[in-house]
Scaffold this active site. Structure first.
Site, PDB file in Angstrom:
ATOM      1  N   GLU A   1      -5.522   3.430   5.477  1.00 34.09           N
ATOM      2  CA  GLU A   1      -5.246   3.302   3.962  1.00 34.09           C
ATOM      3  C   GLU A   1      -5.987   4.593   3.278  1.00 34.09           C
ATOM      4  O   GLU A   1      -5.595   4.830   1.996  1.00 34.09           O
ATOM      5  CB  GLU A   1      -6.200   1.924   3.632  1.00 34.09           C
ATOM      6  CG  GLU A   1      -5.799   1.579   2.169  1.00 34.09           C
ATOM      7  CD  GLU A   1      -6.244   0.259   1.795  1.00 34.09           C
ATOM      8  OE1 GLU A   1      -6.700  -0.113   0.440  1.00 34.09           O
ATOM      9  OE2 GLU A   1      -5.971  -0.827   2.690  1.00 34.09           O
TER      10      GLU A   1
ATOM     11  N   ARG B   1       0.785  -1.250   0.059  1.00 32.37           N
ATOM     12  CA  ARG B   1      -0.026  -0.203  -0.203  1.00 32.37           C
ATOM     13  C   ARG B   1       0.939   1.126  -0.051  1.00 32.37           C
ATOM     14  O   ARG B   1       0.203   2.350   0.604  1.00 32.37           O
ATOM     15  CB  ARG B   1      -1.128   0.037   1.345  1.00 32.37           C
ATOM     16  CG  ARG B   1      -1.951  -1.001   1.100  1.00 32.37           C
ATOM     17  CD  ARG B   1      -3.056  -0.787   0.065  1.00 32.37           C
ATOM     18  NE  ARG B   1      -4.281  -1.750  -0.234  1.00 32.37           N
ATOM     19  CZ  ARG B   1      -4.211  -2.723  -0.800  1.00 32.37           C
ATOM     20  NH1 ARG B   1      -3.070  -3.232  -1.378  1.00 32.37           N
ATOM     21  NH2 ARG B   1      -5.335  -3.774  -0.631  1.00 32.37           N
TER      22      ARG B   1
ATOM     23  N   SER C   1     -11.656   0.121   1.625  1.00 28.66           N
ATOM     24  CA  SER C   1     -11.007  -0.255   2.615  1.00 28.66           C
ATOM     25  C   SER C   1     -10.540   0.915   3.412  1.00 28.66           C
ATOM     26  O   SER C   1      -9.691   1.546   2.916  1.00 28.66           O
ATOM     27  CB  SER C   1      -9.776  -1.448   2.465  1.00 28.66           C
ATOM     28  OG  SER C   1     -10.454  -2.493   1.951  1.00 28.66           O
TER      29      SER C   1
END
EC number: 1.3.1.98
Length: 307
Positions: free
Chosen positions: A294, A163, A212
Site C-alpha cells: 500500500e 486502494r 498501513s
C-alpha cells in the site's frame, strides 16, 4: 522556466519531507504558486517524468533519489468550501482538516479523520477507513494533464477500486468535490473522537511510520466494528507468519500493529523495503496470502558500499 512564480529547487533532498525520513534527492522540486503556475511548469518540460507528493505519509523514497520533477502543492491548493452537503477542497488540503470542517458544517466525511495525507492523494488511491471510501463521496475532480491542460475527472474516468484508481500518469489533481450525508455536528465530532481513541490504542502513532504498509488481502478496508470477523487482514496474516516486531537494520514491523513499517532511528529506504519484501515472502509461505504494497515506493536504489 524563468517565468515561474513558485519555488523551484534542484537536487532537493526528500527525506525530511516523508514520514519515514528516508530517501535521496529529486532532480527538480517545484512548489507552484497556483494552478496557472503549475500548468506553465508542466508545459515547460514535457519529457521529464513528474511525481506529485503530498505530505509524504504513504511513501518510501529510495536512497538513490528520484530522476524526476517532484511537485508539491501548498498554500494555493488547500482551500475548503462547503455548500449544503457538498465539500470542495483543494488537493493539498489535509484529510483530517476536511473531515473536521465538514463535520462542523453537518456533513459526514468522518472516515477521512484518521487517514494521514491529502485529499488529492486520497482520490488517487481511493483511500478508505471504517468501511467508507473516497469513491463513496467523490463527485468530480479538477486536474491538469501532463501537458498542462485543465480537465475534469469523473467517477467513471477514475474507475475506483480497492486502494486504486485509474488516474492517468502525470496528471495532477488540483481540486476535489465530495458529497457526504448530513449529520448532527455534535454526533460527527463524537464519532471522530472515538475513531482517534481507537487509533491511538491500536497503532504506533508516535513512531516514524508510513501508515498501513500492505493492502488487506481481502480487498477491502476494515469496518472498525467489533463484530467484523473477517480474517484476511494484513496485520493478521503478518502476525500468523511470525513477523510482528521483525527487524532488518533499523527497520521494524511494529510490535503494536504489525502492518506498520517503522523507522526506529537511522533506517535506510533499502532496509525498510527489504524488510517489507521479507514479510511478503514469509506471509505467502505461512498462509498462502499474497500481500501487495500500500505504501508507494519510488526512486532509484542507493549505491551499495564497497565490501
Amino acid at each position: 522556466m524563468t517565468d515561474l512564480r513558485g519555488t523551484l529547487t534542484e537536487n532537493r533532498p526528500l527525506a525530511d519531507l516523508t514520514w519515514l525520513r528516508v530517501g535521496g534527492p529529486a532532480d527538480l522540486f517545484f512548489q507552484p504558486a497556483d494552478a496557472d503556475d503549475l500548468a506553465a511548469f508542466l508545459r515547460a518540460d514535457l519529457a521529464r517524468p513528474v511525481f506529485v507528493m503530498g505530505v509524504g505519509s504513504n511513501l518510501i523514497v529510495r536512497d538513490g533519489g528520484l530522476r524526476a520533477a517532484v511537485i508539491r502543492l501548498g498554500r494555493g491548493f488547500n482551500g475548503i468550501r462547503i455548500d449544503g452537503t457538498r465539500v470542495r477542497a483543494g488537493a493539498a488540503a489535509l484529510d483530517a482538516h476536511v473531515a473536521r470542517k465538514a463535520a462542523a458544517a453537518g456533513v459526514d466525511l468522518t472516515f477521512l479523520r484518521t487517514i494521514p495525507g491529502t485529499i488529492g492523494g486520497a482520490v488517487a488511491m481511493n483511500a478508505g477507513c471504517y468501511g467508507t471510501y473516497m469513491a463513496d463521496v467523490f463527485v468530480e475532480a479538477t486536474a491538469l494533464t501532463r501537458a498542462g491542460e485543465a480537465i475534469t475527472l469523473t467517477r467513471e474516468d477514475l474507475n475506483f477500486r480497492y486502494r486504486q484508481s485509474d488516474l492517468p500518469p502525470g496528471t495532477v489533481i488540483t481540486e476535489v468535490v465530495m458529497e457526504g450525508p448530513p449529520g448532527a455536528p455534535e454526533a460527527l465530532e463524537a464519532r471522530m473522537a472515538d475513531q482517534l481513541a481507537k487509533r491511538e490504542a491500536t497503532q504506533p502513532t508516535k513512531d516514524r511510520t508510513a501508515g498501513s504498509t500492505f493492502r488487506n488481502p481481502a480487498g477491502f478496508s476494515s469496518t472498525g466494528r467489533a463484530d467484523d470477523t473477517h480474517e484476511a487482514k494484513a496485520w493478521a496474516v503478518i502476525d500468523a507468519a511470525g513477523m510482528r516486531g521483525a527487524m532488518r537494520g533499523a527497520a521494524q514491523m511494529s510490535p503494536k500493529h504489525p502492518n506498520f513499517l517503522v523507522n526506529t532511528g537511522g533506517a535506510t529506504a533499502a532496509e525498510l523495503e527489504s524488510l517489507g519484501e521479507e514479510v511478503r515472502k514469509k506471509v505467502f509461505q505461512a498462509t498462502g496470502h499474497s500481500l501487495h504494497w500500500e505504501v508507494i515506493r519510488i526512486g532509484q536504489p542507493g549505491r551499495t558500499p564497497p565490501a
